[in-house]
Motif scaffolding. Sequence first.
Motif: not given
Lengths: 271, 571, 411
Positions: A44-47, A150-158, B346-353, B364-372
């Motif tokens: 993902v970062f390499a993209m 930015f943080q949720t995937a709704e955009g994929l369905q736009s 972005w939506h399927n790799g970065l955000i959920p991982k 949704w919760y902010y991942f880094w706040l959770d120490a798990s």
Amino acid sequence: MKRQIPVLLVFAFGVFTLFQFFVPHESSEWVYEFLLDWILIIGVFAMAVGIWSLFRVSVEKIKTRKSGWGYSYITLGSLIAMMVFGFTVRNGEAWGWFFAFVAAIVLAVFLVIQAVIDRGKAYLFAGLAGLCVAAAVVMAALDPAWSIHFQTAEGLQSTMFRAVFDYTLIPIFATMFSLLAFFIASAAYRAFRARNLMATLLLLAALIVMSRFNPFLQPILGEYVAKTSNWLMNVPNMAAQRAIIMGVGLGIAATALKVVLGIERGYMGKG
Amino acid sequence: MNIFDKMMLIDRRWVFLFLVVVAVTAYVFPHQIPILIEAEVRSIHGFIDTLPKGSIVFVPMDYDPGSMAELHPMTYAIIEQCWRRELKVLVTALSQNGPGMADQALRDIADSLRLDRTYNGEFFEGREIVNGVDYAFLGYKPYPAMVILALGQDFRLPFPLDYYGTPLDSLPMMQGVSNFDDVACAVNISGTNATDYWISYGQARFNFPLAIGVTGVSTAQYYPYYGSGQLFGIMGGMLGAAQYEALADNPGLARSGMPIQLYAHLVIIAFVIMGNIGYFATRRARKRAAGGGRSTMEFTTFLWATFAAFLTLATFSFLYKDNPLYRFAESLVVGATTGYFAIILWHNGLIPKLVYERLDDGHWYYFWLDASRPYYLIPAILGIMIWTRFSKKYSWISRWPLALYIGIGAGAAIPLEMKARVNEQLSAMMREIDWSNFVGHGGFNLIDPFSGLSQLIVFAGAVCALVYFFFSKAHTGALGGMAKFGIWILMIGFGASFGFTVMARISLFINRVQFMDTGWSQAAWDTTNPNYHAGFQIFFWLIVLLVVAYTIFEIVKHVKRPKEADQVESG
Amino acid sequence: MRYRPILLFLLILLCFTTALGQEPTDETEGPPDTVVVDSSLLPAPVTNLQARDTEDDNGHSVTLTWDVSTDDGSGRDDVYMYMIYRSMSPEGPFDSVGVAMKGATEHVNSSSKDRAQPDFMPDHTDYYYQVGAVTVGGLITRSDVAGPVQSYGQFFNMGRIPVFVFVVVFCALVVFFVASARKGADLYVRPLAGIEAVDDAIGRATEMGRPILYVLGLGTAEMVATIASFTILGRVAKRVAEYQTKLIVPCYESIVMAVAQEVVKSAYADAGRPDDYDEDSVFFVTSLQFAYVAAVNGIMLRELPATNVYMGKFFAESLLLAETGSIAGSIQIAGTDEIAQIPFFIVACDYTLIGEELYAASAYLGREPILLGSLKAQDLAKAAVVIIALAGLIATTFGWPGFAEALHVEN
């Protein structure tokens, strides 16, 4: 440091994943799954590096006015527009200022490119780009018809994201693929000549298998064509595939082993 | 230049043009063609038909819209069969462009399930197909090999949420379904190399019944796995799909495309023969009826569909030569696909991982706040290391993550490839020779592929072809003889595989013709109007006329200035 | 008789729905077979029920074996399936955890390893099992309780020993020949036409003043075919730097691009011309197959490269690229391990490296003895494969299948 650490990393992770295959225990699985996530995340970062490269090459074309440089604007414009579509969602049926927003962002990027190319008027173009960005921000903040996610995937369905995919990308992919129908015909016409024994074998086998699917040729050639083509697929073809599969398996194992052991470092430019 | 010279030196564009005319003519005058059904297709249909109700059939749809022509008919036939038999279907799409298309296909098939139908004399009442009950669609994740390995552990590992964002645990059909142990079989319909992974990382590692539906071109490649029992069935290309449609008594796009296949085949065979005559002479001297058609079409959809039709023609124009239309389509597609791919990652790799995680209650919760999962900082840092490439001075740091990436891949490949390629094929080679049927069933039949003699030829052929790959021995003497026989076997195998593919490739073109007909014209005209098809025909013949006119124009131009051209060449 | 399959389906459906739909509170209730029925109609129970941890796994799974009920296949022949029950105590309550078809003598009860799942089955916990024989009429007779049994994960997968042996022997062979090559053993390798063409092709490009196009295929950087292609790219780039020809490397993936840039940059440095390296010669195009093909085809027709080299993983695009290259009049050299694409490259290209030859190519191009050493190991492994296959074929044909079975890998 620059060369040894990568070789060590390849060795360490290579040996681990090699042995992990034989260890079914949960702990080894856990580490392995975690490593699979590493690969995904690094990808993902390499993209970003890839997109940067696409920008560089396009800007270079525009800068040097290489033939067809105008098309680079289409590439960059569609790239940016597609990314904007993927991050925005309409809140209802109305479009509002959406397309003006997209245009402002695309224009801002083009102006930045112009600023990079035309160093003399860099401030002018950068200023104009800033205005475009400001306009885009104002539109995003004030227009209730759509919002940015930015943080949720709704955009994929736009709507726009899907429409561009369905009506622009799919037709081009499918048509590109279908060009094969023509290329296979021209390749067959050009290359299938009985030049020597090997070419003749290739030609005959191909002709027999091709004619099998043709009910017009079947009454003329009899059922033996169907059976022969079946035999060709299941006997010589099977033999050829077995040999290639096993050879490739050994080739992969040998190459991978050389890489893991650091004997072959061609992937880092050192043989 | 005599006629034989000309037969050898036809411009490839004539081949292209001829093919278009033949294919379109066959399409405009449709008719049915008899189909021979093969055992490897029959076994898939039979297997699914006898599954108990409620069993789960896993259908990974690992293909792009590019392979739709060949693979969609299979998907439609199989999923409809499953649902009619009240089986549950689990779907993934391990191809970047697949998810949207797979989603659309599932809705389409669900639509046709509302209708009452009779297949093979058995009546099926229409019913409502419910997402989460009759099927679950998991969606897409990159790196198919990794995803398949993870699926083998638990479906929730790569797909905690389904495609629509619902947690898997809240889907009724996923209760108690954890991994491949809980599915009755998998039918991988694939236009990518994901099939290889389904075989070597999926079936070989987790042992579940696997059948495949693949594009015609790759069919030949998977026959050894059918022979070794790792696959219980294979459908190859449009012909395989047409066979399945015939078995299911459910004719669809594959069967209607068959006529074009056959005539286009004839054209190619004719061209090959023509080329060879010249060589020797000179040496001596359609859209599915189900689902209830959309009665009205929005104007914007019409505009989009027209744009799609334009892009289709722009891409085809490449066959003639590079031109601004093609270049426009090319530039557009490069930019848009890169943007598309970036968004998907972005939506399927970065955000959920890395950043956010979605809870079961939909929040949704902010991942880094959770120490798990603090250890996920490691891959994040490695990913950021790649960015040192932007600097000339520190770009060497980016070699670390690259090395790691290569190390993981290379290390995992050694045992996996050894097992899937060497061990499995070796086991398959050690099958008993059938002495009782040495020369074929029903007396002397040399072309029985399952006779003892044929089995012996497979063995000897494989051994000799392996000898051909010896690098450190000169190919002389007995070894040379074996190597020579080996390369013959390889060439015959390649020829057969090529011949097998021709059909598949023509079906791609059929798909585009079908699109220009149903896809575009339905958008262009009201489908309830019986004349809409005529509208298309007028449009299509206009295009054909244009092409012909342009060709004549080119010929006239060419005839007028042959000498100039010669001068240019000699100069 | 015709209704029997339907009855069976209904029954299985029933079992599943009861098993799935049971609320925790229901589980304490008695199972349905406590209803009083004519005991002479009850099927005979299964005997000799054994429960043990499933071997070669990560735990969370128990394997049951039993001898079939005497009414399965013989006797009254009315047993249609077996229900599997599990409990945490020998007294029950027992929950149904699966079904097995008639005639089965084994069932693997594997459950989730994920704590959050409803069917989570912790390791190192005592479990008790029962198997119920089920008749067409829905009558169930349960067997004696087997257990306690605990599931746990293993640290070595014994089923994979053949693979392990193959890997170890092969690694030893490679290491041995590389070491002996290092000591200076003279190793012969037969010539490969496709490899020898590479040098000529670079020379030709220099004469014509046209570039060389190198396509790494659609593989990702961790695929071994792509790794082999990187090595070949390194050799080609070094020659290109020496001849001062132009190189074009359009990439399909960003990580592939990053590695390829490193490779080409180092090759220019090795050739003593680090300043000639142009970073934009190795560039990213796009990560979707046909968009990539569209772009590369465009490059071919506009740049008219003298030579196109295709090495790595290729799929349907093989012929699209190779035919366009032939339209552009380029000399073409291809190599792939993707079996389905080899015929197209053979038909459309001037030279094709078939399968394993791709992996041998890097050793050939370098002519370094240590790399050639591994070719010798590969050859010996192939010879061993031939001998083992022959021995196995003879053994099975003469009624001794044990040899082939010993090499077979179950999971």
